[in-house]
Design an enzyme around this catalytic site. Sequence first.
Site, PDB file in Angstrom:
ATOM      1  N   CYS A 167       8.852 -21.910  13.483  1.00 43.44           N
ATOM      2  CA  CYS A 167       9.892 -22.926  13.591  1.00 43.44           C
ATOM      3  C   CYS A 167      10.256 -23.061  15.060  1.00 43.44           C
ATOM      4  CB  CYS A 167      11.135 -22.513  12.807  1.00 43.44           C
ATOM      5  SG  CYS A 167      10.783 -22.134  11.093  1.00 43.44           S
ATOM      6  N   ASN A 206      14.008 -18.454  13.629  1.00 45.83           N
ATOM      7  CA  ASN A 206      12.549 -18.587  13.532  1.00 45.83           C
ATOM      8  C   ASN A 206      12.012 -17.207  13.169  1.00 45.83           C
ATOM      9  OD1 ASN A 206       9.785 -19.010  13.950  1.00 45.83           O
ATOM     10  ND2 ASN A 206       9.977 -18.550  16.135  1.00 45.83           N
ATOM     11  N   GLY A 207      11.335 -17.104  12.027  1.00 45.24           N
ATOM     12  CA  GLY A 207      10.775 -15.814  11.635  1.00 45.24           C
ATOM     13  C   GLY A 207      11.023 -15.564  10.165  1.00 45.24           C
TER      14      GLY A 207
END
Length: 633
Positions: free
Chosen positions: A2, A100-101
């Site tokens: 992302c 993000n992740g």
Amino acid sequence: MCGIVGYIGTQAASSILIEGLKTLEYRGYDSAGVATISEGQLQRTRAKGKLKNLQVKLEGLEDPARLGIGHTRWATHGKPEEHNAHPHTDTKERIAVVQNGIIENYRELREELKAKGHEFRSDTDTEVIPHLIAEYLENPTGDAVLTEQSRLLEAARHAMTRLEGAFAIALISLDFPDELIVVRQQAPLVIGFGQGEFFCASDTPAIMPYTQAVLTLENGEIARLTPLGAEVYDFTGHRLKKYPQTLNWNPIMVEKQGFKHFMLKEIYEQPGVVRTCLETYLDTAWDTQSSHSPIKLNLPDALLDDLQHVQILACGTSWHASLVGKYLLEQVSGIPTVVQYASEFRYAPAPLMPHTLTIGVTQSGETADTLAALDMEQQRRSKSGNADYSPRMLGITNRADSSLSRLVPHIVDTKAGLEIGVAATKTFVAQLMAFYFLSLDLAYRRQAISLERLAEIIEGLRQLPAQLELVLESQERYVEELSHDFSETRDFIFIGRGINYPIALEGALKLKEISYIHAEGYPAGEMKHGPIALLDEKVPVVAIATKGTVYEKVLSNAQEAKARDARLIGVVPMNDPDAEETFDALLPVPNVDELLSPILTVVPLQLLSYHIAARRGLDVDQPRNLAKSVTVE
Ligand code: M6R
């Protein structure tokens, strides 16, 4: 996977966030959202689908905020629906978070927080983060190292210590309207320093138009950004001394410069990329009388001397480049080499071999599987207690500022410049160049090649930029016309042998990922052991047949396909009567040394997949379901 962006300062935040997200959309484009804070209001806008849907929603909205965060998503947990789009908030909607992740332990955290009365509204792993921070703000616990002024930082820091997984986070809170908190744990995050303003992003292009002063957070670091300054801490709460570095990227790199798509622009940049690699890594003054290597990789002897094996870990297109690398390392340098998918190697590593160079190949330098496999291998070797097995780690990457360069001690920078199109093109060619340099350097060190042959290959390398220009000039129009023939085609086969077998794989991958046509790359000699059963007049076969050890063999394999009515397209040497007789359509490339041919043969295949996809009206630069850098497992 992302893209994250954040801003705090004196300018209007929302336009900076949207412009930043535009440059990060290559990281994911299932949904997008922004949250800003001004005049005692936290305003959140989210939309399913590409960023333009969010832009439509934001049109006409006056937003004076000077603080905000934004996100473009590649869905992992929860469908790509608006309620799963970031930013996510806590129950009282006072804290907004983008991530993000993957938060691996989100299920147990969610249950714990639900039991405490927190209300969840999405199916994502990320939503636990704002709830957890809200919980710690209301009920502070633990070793408060920080002052009362940094309560948000302290609560966020505590929350981070509860999260398992790989993540980068940016967050804001209505109760702390002058703070932007950012975190990095195994997913990239950079901070940009302006005049009285700060930016954060998953990748530098998002902040390049505003500042060249950038600080890359390390794993386990959390930063508090206010209009007055940036403070960086580790997860135990101790303040770290960190300073920004100056970037040498140029904003022009993130523009299409008249090309319809980034992919086409990047295909056309390939002659320049090869030129840059030659200028950087080749000693122009070298000749056969010289008493040193012609290659200037500047790698230490301890890394390269007395090698018995090479193992290469990579994914996707980088894995294909590594297969070409294996061919070169074995056939030119004489070193047994294995190439492994990083995602497979992680869970089934081969027994340790002594005196082994481990190479991680990743254009982004952020691919989670590749980084994890390299990390595991480095640790496994360090712990072996046997000097013969000690780690010798090398990275080949296009991002010298990436996580890869923090993980391994030596890097070959492929110098291709920023690649925006999701389909890798110029970075693949640059990875091949890195393998030419490495294999020639090793061959020289080990005296596995005569100086005359070395000089011949170097001369061949020098010709490549002009030959690439010739291929592009002579083929683009024809390939564009040829692409019309495949408007209804559902399957393609690509065949090649020897050093061009990986190019067949790469041609098939390019077609699959941007045109959604089923395509298989196969070693030409293996067709008769099964896949030939697929062939009929509806399945075109693209054969790579360049002069050298397997030329006649590939022509025979192509004839076998023709006998089953397949339409034959040949990537062949220019002006070759045998090829003209065999194939229905020709994609000619200059007749070069077989070893160097992959640099040229891949280009018609890139053009073919580009034009087939563009003709079908598909989103060439951002194909469905994909993301440029795959930072989740
Ligand atoms: O950044 P990396 O080279 O590690 O990326 C590996 C793959 O995800 C990547 O090559 C992918 O296959 C590309 N979309 C290919 O065009």
